[in-house]
Design a protein around this motif. Structure first.
Motif, short mmCIF file in Angstrom:
data_model
loop_
_atom_site.label_atom_id
_atom_site.label_comp_id
_atom_site.label_asym_id
_atom_site.label_seq_id
_atom_site.Cartn_x
_atom_site.Cartn_y
_atom_site.Cartn_z
N SER A 48 57.13 119.42 7.82
CA SER A 48 56.20 119.50 6.69
C SER A 48 56.05 118.14 6.02
CB SER A 48 56.70 120.53 5.68
OG SER A 48 56.80 121.81 6.28
N TYR A 49 57.17 117.45 5.86
CA TYR A 49 57.11 116.13 5.23
C TYR A 49 56.30 115.16 6.08
CZ TYR A 49 58.63 111.68 3.29
OH TYR A 49 58.66 110.43 2.74
N GLN A 50 56.53 115.18 7.39
CA GLN A 50 55.79 114.27 8.27
C GLN A 50 54.29 114.56 8.23
OE1 GLN A 50 56.74 111.58 10.10
NE2 GLN A 50 58.72 111.75 9.06
N ALA A 175 56.51 115.62 -4.37
CA ALA A 175 57.98 115.60 -4.32
C ALA A 175 58.57 116.78 -5.09
CB ALA A 175 58.49 114.28 -4.88
N ASP A 176 57.98 117.07 -6.26
CA ASP A 176 58.47 118.22 -7.04
C ASP A 176 58.26 119.52 -6.29
OD1 ASP A 176 59.23 116.53 -9.02
OD2 ASP A 176 57.48 116.88 -10.31
N SER A 177 57.14 119.63 -5.60
CA SER A 177 56.87 120.85 -4.83
C SER A 177 57.89 121.01 -3.71
CB SER A 177 55.45 120.81 -4.26
OG SER A 177 54.50 120.76 -5.31
N THR A 180 61.24 122.02 -5.25
CA THR A 180 61.23 123.44 -5.60
C THR A 180 61.35 124.32 -4.37
OG1 THR A 180 59.86 122.96 -7.54
CG2 THR A 180 59.95 125.25 -6.78
N LEU A 181 60.60 123.96 -3.31
CA LEU A 181 60.66 124.72 -2.07
C LEU A 181 62.07 124.68 -1.47
CD1 LEU A 181 59.27 126.25 0.25
CD2 LEU A 181 58.71 124.02 1.25
N PHE A 182 62.67 123.50 -1.47
CA PHE A 182 64.00 123.34 -0.90
C PHE A 182 65.04 124.12 -1.71
CE2 PHE A 182 67.86 120.91 0.15
CZ PHE A 182 67.79 120.97 1.53
N ARG A 183 64.92 124.05 -3.04
CA ARG A 183 65.87 124.77 -3.89
C ARG A 183 65.74 126.28 -3.70
NH1 ARG A 183 64.39 122.79 -8.30
NH2 ARG A 183 63.00 124.47 -8.96
N ASN A 184 64.52 126.78 -3.66
CA ASN A 184 64.33 128.21 -3.46
C ASN A 184 64.83 128.66 -2.08
OD1 ASN A 184 63.20 128.48 -5.99
ND2 ASN A 184 61.09 128.24 -5.25
N ALA A 185 64.61 127.80 -1.07
CA ALA A 185 65.12 128.14 0.26
C ALA A 185 66.64 128.20 0.27
CB ALA A 185 64.62 127.11 1.28
N LEU A 186 67.29 127.27 -0.45
CA LEU A 186 68.75 127.30 -0.52
C LEU A 186 69.25 128.54 -1.25
CD1 LEU A 186 69.69 123.57 -1.24
CD2 LEU A 186 69.93 124.83 0.90
N LEU A 187 68.58 128.90 -2.35
CA LEU A 187 68.99 130.10 -3.09
C LEU A 187 68.82 131.36 -2.24
CD1 LEU A 187 67.51 129.31 -6.63
CD2 LEU A 187 69.90 129.22 -5.93
#
Length: 442
Positions: A48-50, A175-177, A180-187
């Motif tokens: 997604s980042y790429q 970057a904020d998005s 947030t996506l990464f944090r929600n995925a970890l939770l």
């Protein structure tokens, strides 16, 4: 009730093979899930980042191209600005790429051939000043890359004959998005880990339950068989002795007594194995050095009759918390095994020492055990020579020894090197050790 509490405590303190198997199943399932989850999350994030990075670079290319054609957007006169396209008809919306470009924030700093900034595009907002953008551009020019990321910016450097342009695009929202996506995925992943852990525990119990039941029935059979055989064997022995008194010595009676003695030994070992596996050993502080020495000395006469010598080094004052009866049985099993399976010339060596908070007992005898059989020798009823059934050994001694060691939170293993078989027992210590040692050679 008093009899059950020690067993329950023992199960908590000394995990059984089935408990270890359950833990291994849970560990494997959890490890597999975590690996898949982490790899999947990393791949999603990376791809997604790429993709987003490439899209942003494409938009920077469009900005650079428009800058070449129209100059600095913030300094262009209205008549110099590109004419807007015809407004979309009612109900129509701009396409996705056009909307993203119009909603993005672009900045730029242009430098002349002497390296002086002569044009700065601060965009439509007041988030960054000209001096801030110039400092960022100078920092990027001092590097070796022509594109990449810097703080909250995605940048691209374009060099022409008349100027060098540093184009910037603000990626704060992106970057904020991603954060947030990464944090929600970890939770969500943490919640799934908890759910999977509970499922893995239930699955492990379901898998191991038939094996536990089979093992329980096998132990119960050994216990019942041992007790059932004990009485008739004793009757056979007693009748053989009485008959020998009446008719005198007889080879048939000798055979009966010999086989009944063998059966008595087998029954005794069966019952000892059941006790070692099932019962909770009562423990007390004891001096292991004295116990080992007392267990070795009775074998000196046996070794002498077999043409063997005992060479033992036992450090004094080594104490621990253990069951004296079981530990004496452990020493007896290892000594009997060493004498019975010695091959070639050489002494039987016994050593007891303290090392890193453990009491280390080693029993060494001349011989060799193939590597593929070194784990099997601790199994029930295993004998290295299947053709020798009249040795008085039934393949239970080392199995009993292993159970005794495990009940004392220790470990037992065997190694072979230079024509020597070395059994090593490690037991956690309790008490202090004195450096004096005793050595006797017969």
């Amino acid at each position: 009730m008093k009899n059950r509490m020690p067993n329950q405590e023992n199960r908590r303190c000394f995990p059984s093979a089935f408990q270890r198997s359950r833990r291994q199943i849970v560990a494997v399932v959890m490890a597999a899930f975590l690996i898949v989850f982490v790899v999947t999350l990393a791949m999603i994030y990376f791809l997604s980042y790429q993709e987003l990075y490439q899209e942003n670079q494409d938009m920077l290319d469009s900005y650079v191209q428009q800058y070449r054609e129209n100059g600095n957007p913030s300094q262009s006169q209205p008549e110099q600005l590109p004419q807007a396209e015809e407004p979309p008809e009612r109900g129509e919306l701009p396409d996705h790429d056009s909307a993203r470009y119009l909603l993005s924030s672009f900045y730029s700093v242009a430098f002349d051939a002497q390296g002086d900034a002569f044009s700065v595009d601060v965009g439509s907002g007041t988030l960054y000043s000209q001096s801030q953008l110039t400092d960022v551009a100078l920092a990027l020019l001092s590097g070796s890359k022509s594109q990449g990321t810097y703080g909250n910016f995605i940048y691209r450097i374009d060099e022409t004959e008349s100027y060098t342009l540093v184009a910037l695009m603000d990626s704060t929202l992106v970057a904020d998005s991603f954060t947030t996506l990464f944090r929600n995925a970890l939770l969500l992943g943490a919640a799934m880990v908890l759910v999977l852990y509970l499922c893995a525990v239930a699955l492990a119990r379901w898998i191991i339950r038939p094996l536990e039941e089979s093992d329980r029935r096998q132990r119960q059979f050994l216990s019942d068989a041992g007790h059932e055989l004990k009485t008739p064997v004793s009757v056979v022995q007693a009748n053989a002795e009485l008959l020998e008194r009446e008719i005198g010595e007889n080879k048939w009676l000798r055979n009966i007594r010999f086989e009944s003695n063998r059966m008595t030994g087998l029954v005794s070992e069966l019952l000892e194995l059941v006790r070692a596996e099932r019962d909770t050993p009562g423990k007390e502080p004891l001096e292991l050095s004295r116990l080992v020495l007392g267990g070795v000395l009775p074998f000196e006469s046996v070794a002498y009759e077999m043409g063997r010598t005992l060479d033992y080094r036992i450090d004094e004052g080594i104490s621990l918390l253990g069951n004296p009866g079981q530990l004496s049985e452990l020493v007896s099993i290892l000594m009997d095994n060493a004498l019975s399976h010695s091959e070639g010339e050489g002494a039987i060596a016994i050593s007891l020492r303290q090392e890193r908070g453990e009491a280390i007992l080693t029993v060494t005898n001349p011989g060799f055990i193939p590597e593929q059989k070194r784990e099997d020798i601790f199994a029930r009823f295993y004998r290295s020579d299947e053709n020798r059934s009249d040795t008085g050994h039934y393949g239970l001694g080392l199995s009993i020894a292993k159970k005794i060691v495990e009940a004392h939170h220790g470990g037992i293993g065997v190694e072979c090197a230079d024509g020597q078989v070395v059994f090593t027992v490690r037991l956690p210590l309790h008490g202090k050790k004195h450096r004096a040692s005793r050595r006797t050679a017969k």
